[in-house]
Design a protein around this motif. Structure first.
Motif, PDB file in Angstrom:
ATOM      1  N   LYS A  45      23.985 -59.838 -23.682  1.00  0.00           N
ATOM      2  CA  LYS A  45      23.937 -60.774 -25.198  1.00  0.00           C
ATOM      3  C   LYS A  45      24.235 -59.968 -25.778  1.00  0.00           C
ATOM      4  O   LYS A  45      23.722 -58.328 -25.378  1.00  0.00           O
ATOM      5  CB  LYS A  45      23.187 -61.808 -25.145  1.00  0.00           C
ATOM      6  N   PRO A  46      24.326 -59.407 -27.029  1.00  0.00           N
ATOM      7  CA  PRO A  46      25.224 -58.708 -28.266  1.00  0.00           C
ATOM      8  C   PRO A  46      23.013 -58.607 -29.125  1.00  0.00           C
ATOM      9  O   PRO A  46      22.558 -59.556 -28.954  1.00  0.00           O
ATOM     10  CB  PRO A  46      25.689 -59.410 -29.091  1.00  0.00           C
ATOM     11  N   LEU A  47      23.260 -57.032 -29.750  1.00  0.00           N
ATOM     12  CA  LEU A  47      22.078 -57.172 -29.890  1.00  0.00           C
ATOM     13  C   LEU A  47      22.283 -57.117 -31.470  1.00  0.00           C
ATOM     14  O   LEU A  47      23.110 -56.894 -31.878  1.00  0.00           O
ATOM     15  CB  LEU A  47      22.041 -55.587 -29.419  1.00  0.00           C
ATOM     16  N   SER A  48      21.184 -57.643 -32.393  1.00  0.00           N
ATOM     17  CA  SER A  48      21.044 -57.274 -34.016  1.00  0.00           C
ATOM     18  C   SER A  48      21.822 -56.122 -34.372  1.00  0.00           C
ATOM     19  O   SER A  48      21.872 -56.423 -35.413  1.00  0.00           O
ATOM     20  CB  SER A  48      19.943 -58.092 -33.849  1.00  0.00           C
ATOM     21  N   TYR A  49      21.381 -55.132 -33.925  1.00  0.00           N
ATOM     22  CA  TYR A  49      21.636 -53.875 -34.780  1.00  0.00           C
ATOM     23  C   TYR A  49      22.125 -52.629 -33.053  1.00  0.00           C
ATOM     24  O   TYR A  49      21.256 -53.254 -32.138  1.00  0.00           O
ATOM     25  CB  TYR A  49      20.613 -53.257 -35.438  1.00  0.00           C
ATOM     26  N   PRO A  50      22.347 -52.335 -33.035  1.00  0.00           N
ATOM     27  CA  PRO A  50      22.620 -50.551 -32.235  1.00  0.00           C
ATOM     28  C   PRO A  50      21.040 -50.396 -31.935  1.00  0.00           C
ATOM     29  O   PRO A  50      20.764 -49.780 -32.932  1.00  0.00           O
ATOM     30  CB  PRO A  50      23.959 -49.885 -33.047  1.00  0.00           C
ATOM     31  N   ILE A  51      21.464 -50.056 -30.990  1.00  0.00           N
ATOM     32  CA  ILE A  51      20.107 -49.129 -30.126  1.00  0.00           C
ATOM     33  C   ILE A  51      20.200 -48.216 -29.415  1.00  0.00           C
ATOM     34  O   ILE A  51      21.072 -48.419 -28.654  1.00  0.00           O
ATOM     35  CB  ILE A  51      19.386 -50.419 -29.330  1.00  0.00           C
ATOM     36  N   LYS A  52      20.172 -47.079 -29.112  1.00  0.00           N
ATOM     37  CA  LYS A  52      20.258 -46.165 -28.485  1.00  0.00           C
ATOM     38  C   LYS A  52      22.036 -46.157 -28.070  1.00  0.00           C
ATOM     39  O   LYS A  52      22.870 -45.780 -27.389  1.00  0.00           O
ATOM     40  CB  LYS A  52      19.479 -45.913 -27.882  1.00  0.00           C
ATOM     41  N   ARG A  53      22.595 -46.321 -29.330  1.00  0.00           N
ATOM     42  CA  ARG A  53      24.486 -46.523 -29.309  1.00  0.00           C
ATOM     43  C   ARG A  53      24.646 -47.692 -28.541  1.00  0.00           C
ATOM     44  O   ARG A  53      25.834 -47.775 -28.167  1.00  0.00           O
ATOM     45  CB  ARG A  53      25.564 -45.201 -29.040  1.00  0.00           C
ATOM     46  N   GLU A  54      23.908 -48.496 -28.652  1.00  0.00           N
ATOM     47  CA  GLU A  54      23.642 -50.155 -27.270  1.00  0.00           C
ATOM     48  C   GLU A  54      24.241 -50.954 -28.481  1.00  0.00           C
ATOM     49  O   GLU A  54      23.450 -51.368 -29.333  1.00  0.00           O
ATOM     50  CB  GLU A  54      23.262 -50.118 -26.367  1.00  0.00           C
ATOM     51  N   THR A  55      25.299 -51.787 -28.157  1.00  0.00           N
ATOM     52  CA  THR A  55      25.455 -52.765 -29.021  1.00  0.00           C
ATOM     53  C   THR A  55      25.759 -54.002 -27.995  1.00  0.00           C
ATOM     54  O   THR A  55      25.027 -55.244 -28.884  1.00  0.00           O
ATOM     55  CB  THR A  55      27.152 -52.824 -29.776  1.00  0.00           C
ATOM     56  N   THR A  56      25.286 -54.219 -27.152  1.00  0.00           N
ATOM     57  CA  THR A  56      24.571 -55.243 -25.533  1.00  0.00           C
ATOM     58  C   THR A  56      24.065 -54.976 -25.099  1.00  0.00           C
ATOM     59  O   THR A  56      23.817 -53.543 -24.523  1.00  0.00           O
ATOM     60  CB  THR A  56      26.263 -55.655 -25.834  1.00  0.00           C
ATOM     61  N   ASN A  83      17.169 -45.911 -19.322  1.00  0.00           N
ATOM     62  CA  ASN A  83      18.360 -47.393 -18.961  1.00  0.00           C
ATOM     63  C   ASN A  83      16.864 -48.796 -19.443  1.00  0.00           C
ATOM     64  O   ASN A  83      18.264 -49.715 -19.449  1.00  0.00           O
ATOM     65  CB  ASN A  83      17.849 -47.531 -17.527  1.00  0.00           C
ATOM     66  N   ILE A  84      16.132 -48.808 -19.657  1.00  0.00           N
ATOM     67  CA  ILE A  84      15.758 -49.402 -20.865  1.00  0.00           C
ATOM     68  C   ILE A  84      15.490 -49.611 -22.070  1.00  0.00           C
ATOM     69  O   ILE A  84      14.614 -48.758 -22.505  1.00  0.00           O
ATOM     70  CB  ILE A  84      14.142 -49.826 -20.073  1.00  0.00           C
ATOM     71  N   ILE A  85      16.494 -50.294 -22.729  1.00  0.00           N
ATOM     72  CA  ILE A  85      16.947 -49.803 -24.457  1.00  0.00           C
ATOM     73  C   ILE A  85      15.580 -50.415 -24.954  1.00  0.00           C
ATOM     74  O   ILE A  85      14.436 -50.010 -25.677  1.00  0.00           O
ATOM     75  CB  ILE A  85      18.208 -51.298 -24.511  1.00  0.00           C
ATOM     76  N   ARG A  86      15.028 -52.226 -25.044  1.00  0.00           N
ATOM     77  CA  ARG A  86      13.734 -52.299 -25.167  1.00  0.00           C
ATOM     78  C   ARG A  86      12.545 -53.046 -24.131  1.00  0.00           C
ATOM     79  O   ARG A  86      13.769 -53.804 -23.415  1.00  0.00           O
ATOM     80  CB  ARG A  86      13.890 -53.566 -26.433  1.00  0.00           C
ATOM     81  N   HIS A  87      11.685 -53.626 -24.102  1.00  0.00           N
ATOM     82  CA  HIS A  87      10.802 -54.357 -23.331  1.00  0.00           C
ATOM     83  C   HIS A  87       9.505 -54.497 -24.049  1.00  0.00           C
ATOM     84  O   HIS A  87       9.475 -54.775 -25.266  1.00  0.00           O
ATOM     85  CB  HIS A  87      10.310 -53.106 -22.337  1.00  0.00           C
TER      86      HIS A  87
END
Length: 93
Positions: A45-56, A83-87
């Protein structure tokens, strides 16, 4: 008394399917004796805002049951892994 948790993970979308499955097995090994009652893959899914240069990101939800508490070092292992952007872990019962 059983404790029930939900662990939501957002993984990097740059991981291949095999890399993601192997990584989820590693995360499950971090849980130790905690039982995984349900596992849901919500897909990319797309992220609301870029996190660690990832958009999805690839979303996964794990429902956990434990007689004891969750391993204390789980949070450290999750935060230390790129590998984990958010949790998000929530105790539901």
């Amino acid at each position: 008394m059983k404790r029930v948790y939900e662990l939501a993970l957002v993984l990097r979308s740059s991981l291949t399917d095999t890399q993601r499955k192997k990584f989820l097995e590693i995360v499950k090994s971090w849980l130790g004796s905690v039982k995984i009652s349900k596992e849901e893959d919500w897909g990319q899914k797309p992220l609301s805002y870029p996190i660690k240069r990832e958009t999805t990101g690839f979303y996964t939800l794990l429902n956990l049951e434990s007689d004891n508490s969750i391993p204390l070092d789980l949070e450290k292992k999750i935060l230390a892994n790129d590998n984990i952007i958010r949790h998000l872990m929530v105790r539901t019962k």
